[in-house]
Design a protein around this motif. Structure first.
Motif, PDB file in Angstrom:
ATOM      1  N   UNK A 195       0.838  -1.222   0.000  1.00 18.26           N
ATOM      2  CA  UNK A 195       0.000   0.000   0.000  1.00 18.26           C
ATOM      3  C   UNK A 195       0.865   1.261   0.000  1.00 18.26           C
ATOM      4  N   UNK A 196       1.789   1.387  -0.947  1.00 15.37           N
ATOM      5  CA  UNK A 196       2.727   2.509  -0.876  1.00 15.37           C
ATOM      6  C   UNK A 196       2.160   3.847  -1.355  1.00 15.37           C
ATOM      7  N   UNK A 197       1.047   3.844  -2.057  1.00 21.32           N
ATOM      8  CA  UNK A 197       0.606   5.066  -2.740  1.00 21.32           C
ATOM      9  C   UNK A 197      -0.791   5.512  -2.335  1.00 21.32           C
ATOM     10  N   UNK A 198      -1.190   5.255  -1.095  1.00 24.17           N
ATOM     11  CA  UNK A 198      -2.565   5.549  -0.712  1.00 24.17           C
ATOM     12  C   UNK A 198      -2.687   6.549   0.443  1.00 24.17           C
ATOM     13  N   UNK A 199      -1.640   7.297   0.713  1.00 27.55           N
ATOM     14  CA  UNK A 199      -1.724   8.346   1.716  1.00 27.55           C
ATOM     15  C   UNK A 199      -1.640   7.888   3.153  1.00 27.55           C
ATOM     16  N   UNK A 200      -1.154   6.666   3.374  1.00 26.15           N
ATOM     17  CA  UNK A 200      -0.978   6.178   4.742  1.00 26.15           C
ATOM     18  C   UNK A 200       0.342   6.691   5.309  1.00 26.15           C
ATOM     19  N   UNK A 201       0.305   7.221   6.511  1.00 29.10           N
ATOM     20  CA  UNK A 201       1.520   7.709   7.162  1.00 29.10           C
ATOM     21  C   UNK A 201       1.716   6.945   8.471  1.00 29.10           C
ATOM     22  N   UNK A 202       2.848   6.276   8.601  1.00 26.48           N
ATOM     23  CA  UNK A 202       3.135   5.532   9.820  1.00 26.48           C
ATOM     24  C   UNK A 202       3.225   6.502  10.996  1.00 26.48           C
ATOM     25  N   UNK A 203       2.398   6.274  12.012  1.00 28.86           N
ATOM     26  CA  UNK A 203       2.370   7.155  13.182  1.00 28.86           C
ATOM     27  C   UNK A 203       3.044   6.521  14.389  1.00 28.86           C
ATOM     28  N   UNK A 204       3.533   5.309  14.244  1.00 24.19           N
ATOM     29  CA  UNK A 204       4.215   4.588  15.318  1.00 24.19           C
ATOM     30  C   UNK A 204       5.706   4.563  15.054  1.00 24.19           C
ATOM     31  N   UNK A 205       6.518   4.387  16.082  1.00 27.02           N
ATOM     32  CA  UNK A 205       7.958   4.253  15.852  1.00 27.02           C
ATOM     33  C   UNK A 205       8.247   3.060  14.944  1.00 27.02           C
ATOM     34  N   UNK A 206       9.106   3.250  13.978  1.00 28.69           N
ATOM     35  CA  UNK A 206       9.483   2.134  13.101  1.00 28.69           C
ATOM     36  C   UNK A 206      10.412   1.169  13.822  1.00 28.69           C
ATOM     37  N   UNK A 207      11.139   1.680  14.798  1.00 25.39           N
ATOM     38  CA  UNK A 207      12.015   0.846  15.617  1.00 25.39           C
ATOM     39  C   UNK A 207      11.185   0.139  16.680  1.00 25.39           C
ATOM     40  N   UNK A 208      11.165  -1.181  16.634  1.00 25.80           N
ATOM     41  CA  UNK A 208      10.314  -1.947  17.531  1.00 25.80           C
ATOM     42  C   UNK A 208      10.566  -1.673  19.000  1.00 25.80           C
ATOM     43  N   UNK A 209      11.810  -1.442  19.385  1.00 21.35           N
ATOM     44  CA  UNK A 209      12.116  -1.215  20.798  1.00 21.35           C
ATOM     45  C   UNK A 209      11.423   0.027  21.338  1.00 21.35           C
ATOM     46  N   UNK A 227       8.291   1.010  20.596  1.00 23.56           N
ATOM     47  CA  UNK A 227       6.832   0.962  20.555  1.00 23.56           C
ATOM     48  C   UNK A 227       6.307  -0.224  21.356  1.00 23.56           C
ATOM     49  N   UNK A 228       5.022  -0.174  21.630  1.00 20.50           N
ATOM     50  CA  UNK A 228       4.349  -1.260  22.324  1.00 20.50           C
ATOM     51  C   UNK A 228       3.893  -2.314  21.342  1.00 20.50           C
ATOM     52  N   UNK A 229       2.698  -2.857  21.552  1.00 19.16           N
ATOM     53  CA  UNK A 229       2.219  -3.960  20.723  1.00 19.16           C
ATOM     54  C   UNK A 229       1.116  -3.486  19.773  1.00 19.16           C
TER      55      UNK A 229
END
Length: 413
Positions: A322-336, A338-340
């Protein structure tokens, strides 16, 4: 990077050491449930347990059930079981009331321990009920106490010797961003401030080490990752070093030293029981017990490893599919960090989420524009993530979210 396929995700499930735990839950057919960070799935054992309690214990024993079936001890018994999941001693945790009331109780106790200080420090990512309780308490005290709210990244710098209590949620309910509990607690201790941690989005989803981090007080709810059912009772933690020195302001009869002496004056119990207030809700406590049963024999380190893997997979598949649909990751990309859960911002996030739910992919929405996808490692599979992203792609490609029905806001989002 090589593209992943659904077959890859099925293979991940075959290697999953926690896969058998899914059988402990009554998952509806045709549903991909990614909202355990809001309400956990029904454990299979809960229905039979409640039926037995209603028909046999309550139905046959009546009032004698308080003694005969140990109802009176459930707050302490369940608290001791939760203690294992949050890095506490068994006599430092009790199950009672709601998270909101428990925030009020432990914050009151903390402020009383720092009578010369007036500032309660929190952040803009904290869950609103915690902030409301702090505001109400400050107004009630009427002694110039105030709640100071800063950005999450500014908390550590703001901790100085004028702070009475630092009150934070470990995992941000919107973005999933995770505070460094150990570092913040250490800084607060050095400044003479006390710490209060809300574990609503971490208890049951990852290892928590309250005593290892030097935490003073904590609260958490029973209906998210602990699978206790809608509105399940909450829990609270008080570090042993404070148990004899603290008192909370809600004087209820179950917190009295001798409740069945029916004295007119209040004398608090010793230990964690002094944080009890009213009569325990036995049916709800029994359901929470079934939720805690789902953790029997479970290594929380494995739970955390799978949680991180599920989140990483979600992020990777959304980038891939889904690279072209206006989704913006709002969570840390680094797993350490973020939560679950993984959250995405989208201008029409509410409508997109309703379209997903119509297709059997259940997440939820938080204003103004965040779609939340929560991962409970005890029952979420890797193939569930693939299927959810495939349906997300379909909804976005076909613009199904434009259906006006999906924009009508329900009472619960």
């Amino acid at each position: 990077m090589t593209e992943l396929t659904r077959a890859d995700c099925v293979a991940f499930d075959q290697d999953d050491q926690l896969a058998s735990l899914r059988e402990r839950f009554a998952l509806p057919d045709g549903i991909i449930y990614l909202d355990g960070n809001s309400l956990g799935v029904l454990p299979r054992a809960t229905g039979a347990r409640l039926e037995n309690l209603i028909r046999e214990e309550w139905g046959q024993s009546l009032i004698t059930g308080w003694n005969k079936h140990g109802w009176v001890n459930l707050p302490l018994h369940l608290g001791a079981r939760i203690a294992r999941l949050i890095g506490a001693d068994t006599d430092e945790v009790v199950v009672c009331d709601s998270t909101s009331l428990n925030v009020f109780k432990v914050l009151s106790a903390a402020i009383a321990l720092r009578p010369e200080r007036r500032i309660i420090l929190s952040d803009s990512g904290n869950f609103p009920t915690d902030l409301y309780m702090a505001q109400g308490l400050a107004q009630l005290l009427g002694r110039d106490h105030r709640l100071e709210i800063v950005a999450p990244e500014e908390v550590s710098n703001r901790i100085r010797d004028d702070i009475a209590a630092v009150m934070l949620t470990e995992v941000d309910y919107r973005s999933g961003r995770r505070h460094d509990m150990a570092a913040i607690s250490a800084k607060a201790k050095a400044a003479g401030a006390l710490t209060i941690w809300d574990l609503a989005h971490s208890a049951g989803a990852m290892p928590v080490d309250l005593n290892g981090c030097g935490v003073d007080f904590a609260v958490g709810c029973g209906y998210k990752y602990l699978n206790g059912g809608p509105g399940a009772p909450a829990f609270l933690f008080v570090a042993k070093r404070w148990l004899d020195a603290t008192q909370q302001p809600l004087y209820g009869w179950f917190g009295h030293m001798t409740p069945f002496a029916f004295e007119t004056g209040y004398r608090p119990k010793t230990g964690i029981e002094r944080f009890l207030v009213g009569t325990p809700p036995v049916l709800s406590l029994a359901a929470l017990g079934c939720g805690l049963d789902t953790f029997d024999g479970v290594d929380m380190r494995q739970v955390r490893e799978k949680s991180l893997a599920l989140g990483d997979l979600m992020i990777r598949l959304v980038e891939q599919e889904c690279p072209d649909f206006g989704l913006a990751l709002a969570s840390p990309s680094n797993g350490a960090g973020r939560g679950s859960q993984v959250s995405y911002a989208h201008p029409s996030g509410y409508a997109v989420m309703q379209a997903l739910i119509a297709h059997g992919v259940i997440g939820d929405f938080r204003a103004p524009d965040l779609m939340r996808f929560g991962f409970t490692p005890l029952y979420v599979r890797y193939q569930d993530i693939w299927d959810a992203v495939a349906i997300l792609r379909q909804v976005l490609t076909n613009e199904e979210w434009r259906n006006p029905a999906y924009s009508r806001r329900a009472a619960v989002t």
